[in-house]
Design a protein around this motif. Structure first.
Motif, PDB file in Angstrom:
ATOM      1  N   SER A  93       0.701  -1.338   0.175  1.00  0.00           N
ATOM      2  CA  SER A  93       0.159   0.347  -0.057  1.00  0.00           C
ATOM      3  C   SER A  93       0.916   1.461  -0.262  1.00  0.00           C
ATOM      4  N   ILE A  94       0.603   2.350  -1.068  1.00  0.00           N
ATOM      5  CA  ILE A  94       1.397   3.366  -0.528  1.00  0.00           C
ATOM      6  C   ILE A  94       0.833   4.073   0.343  1.00  0.00           C
ATOM      7  N   TYR A  95       2.174   4.961   0.985  1.00  0.00           N
ATOM      8  CA  TYR A  95       1.468   5.598   2.548  1.00  0.00           C
ATOM      9  C   TYR A  95       1.904   6.977   2.081  1.00  0.00           C
ATOM     10  N   HIS A  96       1.735   7.719   1.359  1.00  0.00           N
ATOM     11  CA  HIS A  96       2.071   8.802   0.653  1.00  0.00           C
ATOM     12  C   HIS A  96       1.304  10.193   1.192  1.00  0.00           C
ATOM     13  N   SER A  97       1.955  11.267   2.074  1.00  0.00           N
ATOM     14  CA  SER A  97       1.048  12.372   2.463  1.00  0.00           C
ATOM     15  C   SER A  97       1.103  13.408   1.306  1.00  0.00           C
ATOM     16  N   ILE A  98      -0.078  13.831   1.910  1.00  0.00           N
ATOM     17  CA  ILE A  98      -0.396  15.139   1.023  1.00  0.00           C
ATOM     18  C   ILE A  98      -0.393  16.367   1.708  1.00  0.00           C
ATOM     19  N   GLY A  99       0.601  16.946   1.257  1.00  0.00           N
ATOM     20  CA  GLY A  99       0.447  18.754   1.624  1.00  0.00           C
ATOM     21  C   GLY A  99      -0.572  19.861   0.586  1.00  0.00           C
ATOM     22  N   PHE A 115      -3.350  14.308   5.338  1.00  0.00           N
ATOM     23  CA  PHE A 115      -3.881  13.563   4.676  1.00  0.00           C
ATOM     24  C   PHE A 115      -2.138  12.465   4.468  1.00  0.00           C
ATOM     25  N   ARG A 116      -2.945  11.565   4.234  1.00  0.00           N
ATOM     26  CA  ARG A 116      -2.397  10.090   3.821  1.00  0.00           C
ATOM     27  C   ARG A 116      -2.839   9.522   2.638  1.00  0.00           C
ATOM     28  N   ALA A 117      -2.555   9.334   1.275  1.00  0.00           N
ATOM     29  CA  ALA A 117      -2.717   8.696   0.446  1.00  0.00           C
ATOM     30  C   ALA A 117      -2.711   6.974   0.218  1.00  0.00           C
ATOM     31  N   VAL A 118      -3.517   6.418   0.416  1.00  0.00           N
ATOM     32  CA  VAL A 118      -3.721   4.966   1.094  1.00  0.00           C
ATOM     33  C   VAL A 118      -3.532   4.737   0.594  1.00  0.00           C
ATOM     34  N   LEU A 122      -4.472  -1.183   3.129  1.00  0.00           N
ATOM     35  CA  LEU A 122      -3.507  -1.490   4.030  1.00  0.00           C
ATOM     36  C   LEU A 122      -4.495  -1.516   5.326  1.00  0.00           C
ATOM     37  N   GLY A 123      -5.786  -1.796   4.846  1.00  0.00           N
ATOM     38  CA  GLY A 123      -6.238  -2.952   6.305  1.00  0.00           C
ATOM     39  C   GLY A 123      -6.157  -4.124   6.199  1.00  0.00           C
ATOM     40  N   ASP A 124      -5.297  -4.240   5.235  1.00  0.00           N
ATOM     41  CA  ASP A 124      -4.269  -6.000   5.306  1.00  0.00           C
ATOM     42  C   ASP A 124      -3.506  -5.854   6.375  1.00  0.00           C
ATOM     43  N   ILE A 125      -2.670  -4.933   5.735  1.00  0.00           N
ATOM     44  CA  ILE A 125      -0.967  -4.624   6.626  1.00  0.00           C
ATOM     45  C   ILE A 125      -1.345  -3.958   7.824  1.00  0.00           C
ATOM     46  N   ARG A 126      -2.312  -2.759   8.184  1.00  0.00           N
ATOM     47  CA  ARG A 126      -2.246  -2.660   9.833  1.00  0.00           C
ATOM     48  C   ARG A 126      -3.343  -2.762   9.873  1.00  0.00           C
ATOM     49  N   ARG A 127      -3.802  -2.999  11.659  1.00  0.00           N
ATOM     50  CA  ARG A 127      -5.192  -2.811  11.965  1.00  0.00           C
ATOM     51  C   ARG A 127      -6.085  -2.309  12.171  1.00  0.00           C
ATOM     52  N   ILE A 128      -6.654  -1.922  10.990  1.00  0.00           N
ATOM     53  CA  ILE A 128      -7.117  -0.630  11.861  1.00  0.00           C
ATOM     54  C   ILE A 128      -8.794  -0.554  12.167  1.00  0.00           C
ATOM     55  N   ASN A 129      -8.809  -0.147  13.790  1.00  0.00           N
ATOM     56  CA  ASN A 129     -10.350  -0.233  14.610  1.00  0.00           C
ATOM     57  C   ASN A 129     -10.295   0.899  14.210  1.00  0.00           C
ATOM     58  N   MET A 130     -11.364   0.510  13.560  1.00  0.00           N
ATOM     59  CA  MET A 130     -13.238   1.555  12.914  1.00  0.00           C
ATOM     60  C   MET A 130     -14.187   1.607  14.075  1.00  0.00           C
ATOM     61  N   THR A 131     -14.537   2.572  14.249  1.00  0.00           N
ATOM     62  CA  THR A 131     -15.337   3.096  15.589  1.00  0.00           C
ATOM     63  C   THR A 131     -16.981   3.278  14.976  1.00  0.00           C
ATOM     64  N   GLU A 132     -17.120   4.028  13.468  1.00  0.00           N
ATOM     65  CA  GLU A 132     -18.125   3.860  12.869  1.00  0.00           C
ATOM     66  C   GLU A 132     -17.846   3.690  11.560  1.00  0.00           C
ATOM     67  N   TYR A 227       6.141   3.326   1.200  1.00  0.00           N
ATOM     68  CA  TYR A 227       5.329   2.854   0.609  1.00  0.00           C
ATOM     69  C   TYR A 227       5.492   1.568   2.261  1.00  0.00           C
ATOM     70  N   LEU A 228       3.822   1.063   2.767  1.00  0.00           N
ATOM     71  CA  LEU A 228       3.564   0.096   3.711  1.00  0.00           C
ATOM     72  C   LEU A 228       4.327  -1.330   3.146  1.00  0.00           C
ATOM     73  N   VAL A 229       4.824  -2.605   3.389  1.00  0.00           N
ATOM     74  CA  VAL A 229       4.738  -3.804   2.663  1.00  0.00           C
ATOM     75  C   VAL A 229       4.580  -4.648   3.476  1.00  0.00           C
TER      76      VAL A 229
END
Length: 417
Positions: A93-99, A115-118, A122-132, A227-229
């Protein structure tokens, strides 16, 4: 033998009930020792689960690499991402900062948003805990409008996330599909993940070009990106925390995606850290278990001392049992089991005390920090087994010596007392 065993157990319970004060005094040291063991095992289990969850949420699941190019330029982004997979990347997944991008909801403008472009992966690479809502899906990449996930802090200040727009010189409508749990390692107080898709590529990368007859586009070039790999944990590159192995694999094909790249312009390193934290927790747990074992040994000596005194005081009673036909094995079991019963009672009291403390601690912790949904502060089954098992073991050890002394006592001398 079975009859003698049952008779010995019944005598043990009778002796425990008949000497409540002695039983309570014997429990004190065991309660502290067993309670310490249960607390240490519980803290170690919680710490390990929390460390894994925290690392996966903020740095990535096991064997996640951060790959970046600093001081160089990739002119064929498609070839670069293909090589990330060829080098061993299972999820990329790309992990690019947007300015220079702002956000608004209605008339309210929020300018300090990171902002991070992804990618959806990324949901398979990192655990994204969703509240909504939810995390991105592959179907979102075909959306005609930009798709975004914002953190809790930003969502709370925006209020209405159904009328969100982003932009620089002009504004465009955005679909907010979810709200992620805020974290102390968020890349900004207000942070948002923007899905890379045809609708957002120009905003993320600037100028794009078509890469096929189907109209698929890609950035003209990339500079200073990340990138996150996620690779296989058994891969040799996963054993290199500085990412040299993975970087060398990539640079061997650098002419495909950057003819002017210099050696060392591509960097990678192991981003996740759960293994290091688990190792630290293990060392701390070993030290605390040692302290708890010393406390438990003190309790053992207390039970042993009370057992010896009890046998001396009950010589007439034990001699009467022998005279009435009780076997030596029955008396041995009775004395040992009385010690085991006392220790198990202490173990149960320690377990109840720990449960009260852990429940109260969990409620207090939940009021200060957002615990992941699968990381509750509870007493694990391992702690229960360790606590009650150690209590029974201490009782067994503490009862053997008094039991042997009881068997050596003379029946005639005991009846004369």
């Amino acid at each position: 033998m079975l009859r003698s065993l049952v008779a010995g157990i019944l005598l043990a319970f009778a002796g425990s009930r008949a000497n409540i004060a002695r039983t309570i005094l014997s429990c004190a040291g065991i309660v502290v020792g067993v309670g310490s063991l249960i607390a240490v095992v519980t803290a170690g289990d919680f710490g390990q689960r929390f460390a894994v969850s925290y690392s996966e949420a903020n740095a990535g699941r096991p064997a996640t690499l951060s790959v970046g190019l600093w001081g160089g330029e990739v002119t064929d982004v498609v070839a670069f991402e293909e090589d990330l997979h060829r080098a061993g990347g299972q999820d990329v997944s790309i992990y690019h900062s947007i300015g220079n991008t702002s956000m608004r909801s209605g008339d309210q403008v929020v300018r300090d948003v990171e902002f991070r472009a992804v990618d959806a992966t990324l949901g398979d690479i990192r655990r994204i805990n969703m509240t909504e809502g939810r995390w991105f899906t592959e179907a979102d990449s075909q959306s005609l409008a930009p798709v975004m996930v914002v953190n809790q802090t930003l969502a709370a200040d925006l209020g209405d996330v159904t009328t969100v727009q982003i932009g620089t010189d002009h504004w465009m409508d955005v679909r907010v599909v979810g709200v992620s749990q805020s974290s102390t390692l968020d890349f900004g107080w207000y942070s948002a993940y923007l899905l890379r898709a045809p609708a957002t590529e120009e905003l993320i990368f600037g100028e794009t070009v078509e890469t096929s007859e189907d109209g698929v586009t890609a950035p003209v070039s990339l500079k200073d990106f990340e990138y996150l790999v996620r690779i296989d944990p058994s891969d040799t590159a996963a054993e290199d925390p500085w990412g040299t192995v993975f970087s060398d694999r990539m640079m061997s094909a650098s002419e495909r995606w950057g003819p002017d790249l210099s050696e060392g312009s591509l960097t990678s390193y192991r981003a996740d850290y759960a293994e290091e934290v688990n190792e630290l927790i293990t060392y701390l747990s070993i030290g605390l278990i040692g302290i708890a074992a010393i406390t438990l040994t003190t309790g053992l000596l207390g039970v042993l001392n009370v057992g010896l005194v009890t046998v001396r005081e009950r010589r007439r009673e034990l001699a009467t049992y022998r005279a009435l036909g009780a076997t030596r094995f029955t008396l041995f079991v009775a004395v040992v089991m009385e010690s085991v019963v006392v220790s198990l009672v202490a173990g149960v009291l320690a377990l109840l005390g720990c449960w009260v403390l852990v429940t109260a601690g969990g409620m207090i912790a939940a009021s200060f920090i957002d615990l992941p949904p699968d990381v509750a502060l509870t007493i694990p089954l391992t702690a229960v087994l360790v606590g009650l098992g150690s209590a029974a073991g201490v009782g067994l050890l503490a009862g053997v010596i008094p039991a042997l002394r009881a068997l050596r006592s003379s029946v005639v001398a005991g009846l004369r007392e």
